[in-house]
Enzyme design. Structure first.
Site, PDB file in Angstrom:
ATOM      1  N   GLY A 241       0.389  -1.115  -0.024  1.00  0.00           N
ATOM      2  CA  GLY A 241      -0.105  -0.068   0.457  1.00  0.00           C
ATOM      3  C   GLY A 241       0.664   1.275  -0.417  1.00  0.00           C
ATOM      4  N   GLU A 275       4.356  -6.285   2.415  1.00  0.00           N
ATOM      5  CA  GLU A 275       3.782  -7.177   0.839  1.00  0.00           C
ATOM      6  C   GLU A 275       3.296  -5.650  -0.100  1.00  0.00           C
ATOM      7  OE1 GLU A 275      -0.042  -8.606   1.186  1.00  0.00           O
ATOM      8  OE2 GLU A 275       0.369 -10.235   2.432  1.00  0.00           O
ATOM      9  N   PRO A 276       5.667  -5.442  -0.822  1.00  0.00           N
ATOM     10  CA  PRO A 276       4.593  -4.578  -1.064  1.00  0.00           C
ATOM     11  C   PRO A 276       4.537  -4.761  -2.425  1.00  0.00           C
ATOM     12  CG  PRO A 276       7.440  -4.035  -0.101  1.00  0.00           C
ATOM     13  CD  PRO A 276       5.984  -5.435   0.083  1.00  0.00           C
ATOM     14  N   GLY A 277       3.916  -3.530  -3.256  1.00  0.00           N
ATOM     15  CA  GLY A 277       4.289  -3.876  -4.966  1.00  0.00           C
ATOM     16  C   GLY A 277       4.523  -2.416  -5.629  1.00  0.00           C
ATOM     17  N   ARG A 278       3.500  -1.693  -5.673  1.00  0.00           N
ATOM     18  CA  ARG A 278       3.884  -0.547  -6.371  1.00  0.00           C
ATOM     19  C   ARG A 278       5.317   0.083  -6.004  1.00  0.00           C
ATOM     20  NH1 ARG A 278      -0.631   2.553  -8.222  1.00  0.00           N
ATOM     21  NH2 ARG A 278      -1.658   1.260  -6.621  1.00  0.00           N
ATOM     22  N   CYS A 346     -10.948   2.645 -29.974  1.00  0.00           N
ATOM     23  CA  CYS A 346     -12.409   2.993 -30.279  1.00  0.00           C
ATOM     24  C   CYS A 346     -13.148   3.417 -29.084  1.00  0.00           C
ATOM     25  CB  CYS A 346     -13.136   2.087 -31.178  1.00  0.00           C
ATOM     26  SG  CYS A 346     -12.027   2.508 -33.117  1.00  0.00           S
ATOM     27  N   GLU A 347     -12.437   4.003 -28.198  1.00  0.00           N
ATOM     28  CA  GLU A 347     -13.398   4.830 -27.090  1.00  0.00           C
ATOM     29  C   GLU A 347     -12.701   5.962 -26.337  1.00  0.00           C
ATOM     30  OE1 GLU A 347     -14.224   2.380 -23.521  1.00  0.00           O
ATOM     31  OE2 GLU A 347     -13.930  -0.165 -24.762  1.00  0.00           O
ATOM     32  N   TYR A 375       1.068  -2.407 -11.836  1.00  0.00           N
ATOM     33  CA  TYR A 375       0.220  -2.805 -12.763  1.00  0.00           C
ATOM     34  C   TYR A 375       0.101  -1.494 -13.871  1.00  0.00           C
ATOM     35  CZ  TYR A 375      -0.862  -3.034  -7.131  1.00  0.00           C
ATOM     36  OH  TYR A 375      -0.676  -3.665  -6.496  1.00  0.00           O
TER      37      TYR A 375
HETATM   38  N1  LLP Z   1      -1.361  -7.715  -0.644  1.00  0.00           N
HETATM   39  C1  LLP Z   1      -2.247  -7.254  -0.984  1.00  0.00           C
HETATM   40  C2  LLP Z   1      -3.624  -8.187   0.135  1.00  0.00           C
HETATM   41  C3  LLP Z   1      -2.767  -6.558  -1.459  1.00  0.00           C
HETATM   42  O1  LLP Z   1      -4.172  -6.844  -2.059  1.00  0.00           O
HETATM   43  C4  LLP Z   1      -1.904  -5.912  -2.483  1.00  0.00           C
HETATM   44  C5  LLP Z   1      -2.776  -4.687  -4.047  1.00  0.00           C
HETATM   45  C6  LLP Z   1      -0.533  -5.446  -2.608  1.00  0.00           C
HETATM   46  C7  LLP Z   1      -0.426  -6.284  -1.076  1.00  0.00           C
HETATM   47  C8  LLP Z   1       0.668  -4.971  -2.995  1.00  0.00           C
HETATM   48  O2  LLP Z   1      -0.021  -3.292  -2.935  1.00  0.00           O
HETATM   49  P1  LLP Z   1       0.673  -2.003  -3.608  1.00  0.00           P
HETATM   50  O3  LLP Z   1       1.709  -2.282  -2.533  1.00  0.00           O
HETATM   51  O4  LLP Z   1       1.224  -2.394  -4.623  1.00  0.00           O
HETATM   52  O5  LLP Z   1       0.096  -0.808  -2.903  1.00  0.00           O
HETATM   53  N2  LLP Z   1      -4.692  -1.636 -10.141  1.00  0.00           N
HETATM   54  C9  LLP Z   1      -4.812  -0.889  -8.704  1.00  0.00           C
HETATM   55  C10 LLP Z   1      -3.656  -1.542  -7.385  1.00  0.00           C
HETATM   56  C11 LLP Z   1      -4.596  -2.413  -7.222  1.00  0.00           C
HETATM   57  C12 LLP Z   1      -3.648  -3.332  -6.199  1.00  0.00           C
HETATM   58  C13 LLP Z   1      -4.291  -4.238  -5.288  1.00  0.00           C
HETATM   59  N3  LLP Z   1      -3.543  -5.112  -4.493  1.00  0.00           N
HETATM   60  C14 LLP Z   1      -3.844   0.540  -9.366  1.00  0.00           C
HETATM   61  O6  LLP Z   1      -3.242   0.423 -10.740  1.00  0.00           O
HETATM   62  O7  LLP Z   1      -3.157   1.430  -9.097  1.00  0.00           O
END
Ligand code: LLP
Length: 422
Positions: A241, A275-278, A346-347, A375
């Site tokens: 998050g 659980e970092p992603g972004r 086409c949108e 993402y």
């Molecule tokens: N853990 C869980 C259980 C999650 O559902 C998520 C993201 C993460 C970790 C990673 O979160 P982050 O660190 O990346 O914020 N497609 C959307 C974002 C969807 C996030 C879904 N869950 C976008 O493009 O903004």
């Protein structure tokens, strides 16, 4: 660090990814192409690991599932948060140890549970009593016990885009905190379940620490309650998050976030998982696209480019803002033109950037849509029968293909004609 900078190339200044010019990327691989800088991935991972040295980092594969990105983090010592059998498959292929995987997500099928149990996945985050029962049954059938954290819905508003806030009462995620003590007790008595702790994930692209703190406070109360009832609570997952700056946001810095995680660990004497992603991948990637045509219409200047909403959904889906930079550095005295950057789909929603200040553009010019490492490609589709874009990774002066562009034949490869149409 910014690995994407303008540098000299053949007498003009051109945007580079580390040591490789984006004109060279376009010449070698065409457009649209996702281009990642390995140095950014490594630097950000190290910064986060340094800020939260005791936390177990479980990279959230959903943000970017290329094997090259997953493998980069695996080599640095990360585990992963997986959400599907497909992500499990990728994590293992990329060299992640099964024990370092957390299987999260609001609904896991029995097939996925079976696969994850057989692979030795280190933790399951369970989101409902029904899922707990199903996992118990699946584990017993394999003669094993599933390590489980219950995902709590802490009823905290993450103060982010509505579609990516996940911790409010009324969102589909997690278990109401009032139900946790009884469910934890029930889990303890199950032969196929080994309860190890609790988890939360309140949303994505958080730009303030307060919601993390609020969610953690809810967990503290629950952990104390569970311990008073005689249960061991060894692990706490804080989810992902942490937000990034796309435009003018001021997300908390990684040191402040790390300090929060460390405070939580010390206060409860637990192993912390994040659980970092972004945060790890967003700034490491850009989407390289070429201008197909420029026109004036409806009082606006349109640059129609070869990347579209199917390649990068975030602007269309969340009204997300991504910087768009010209690959050729504009002369300092050039008069900028307010330009709509739009794709060929086409949108009317297929606009990558509205009202951008860009130099006058011509067909053939290259643009870079920034901060799309997270993402971006994972959410791409083949809408309008558009092949999935190429993906490349740069490390220093080296440029590698990490996913070739899909071709038209492979787009058709899954289609079958019923015999009566043959
Ligand atoms: N853990 C869980 C259980 C999650 O559902 C998520 C993201 C993460 C970790 C990673 O979160 P982050 O660190 O990346 O914020 N497609 C959307 C974002 C969807 C996030 C879904 N869950 C976008 O493009 O903004």
């Amino acid at each position: 660090m910014d690995a994407f900078t303008y540098r000299e190339e053949n007498g003009s200044r051109v945007l580079h990814a580390e040591g490789v010019s984006l004109t060279a990327v376009a010449a070698a691989f065409g457009t649209p192409t996702y281009c990642y800088a390995n140095a950014v991935l490594v630097a950000r991972y190290r910064a986060l690991a340094g800020a939260a040295p005791h936390a177990l980092i479980r990279y959230s594969i959903k943000a970017n599932d290329t094997l090259a990105v997953i493998r980069t983090f695996a080599r640095l010592g990360a585990g992963a948060d997986i959400i599907s059998g497909g992500e499990l498959h990728r994590a293992l292929r990329a060299g992640m140890a099964p024990d370092n995987l957390v299987f999260a997500g609001p609904a896991k099928s029995r097939d996925e549970m079976d696969l994850a149990l057989a692979s030795g996945v280190g933790q399951f985050n369970v989101e409902s009593p029904a899922e707990l029962d199903a996992l118990d049954e699946a584990a017993q059938a394999q003669g094993t016990r599933a390590p489980v954290a219950l995902r709590v819905n802490p009823d905290v508003d993450a103060d982010t885009h509505d579609k990516i806030a996940t911790g409010r009462r009324g969102d589909k995620f997690g278990i109401d905190d009032g139900e946790i003590p009884a469910l934890y007790a029930r889990a303890t008595a199950m032969d196929g379940i080994e309860p190890v702790g609790l988890a939360v994930h309140i949303g994505s692209q958080l730009t303030r620490l307060a919601p993390f703190e609020a969610a953690f406070d809810r967990l503290v109360a629950l952990v104390e309650n569970l311990r008073a009832a005689g249960h061991a609570v060894e692990r706490l997952g804080l989810g992902g998050g942490l937000g990034v700056r796309y435009r003018d946001e001021t997300p908390p810095d990684v040191a402040a976030y790390g300090a929060l995680v460390e405070r939580a660990r010390q206060r409860l004497g637990v192993t912390m998982l994040i659980e970092p992603g972004r945060w790890l991948v967003a700034p490491a990637g850009l989407l390289l696209t070429r201008v197909i045509a420029v026109k004036q219409a409806g009082g606006r200047c349109w640059a129609l480019v070869d990347a579209a909403m199917n390649d990068l959904m975030r602007p269309a889906l969340y009204d997300a803002w991504h910087a768009i930079d010209p690959v050729a550095e504009p002369a300092p005295d050039v008069d900028m033109v307010v330009t709509e950057v739009a794709g060929p789909v086409c949108e009317s929603g297929d606009v990558l950037g509205r009202a951008r200040q860009l130099p006058p553009l011509s067909p053939g010019d290259l643009l870079a849509v920034r901060d799309v490492g997270a993402y971006g490609s994972v959410m791409a589709s083949t809408y309008n029968s558009r092949p999935l874009p190429a993906e490349v990774m740069v490390r220093g002066d080296a440029l590698s293909s990490i996913r070739p562009r899909q071709d038209h034949e492979s787009l058709l490869a899954r289609d079958l004609a019923p015999s009566w149409l043959a």
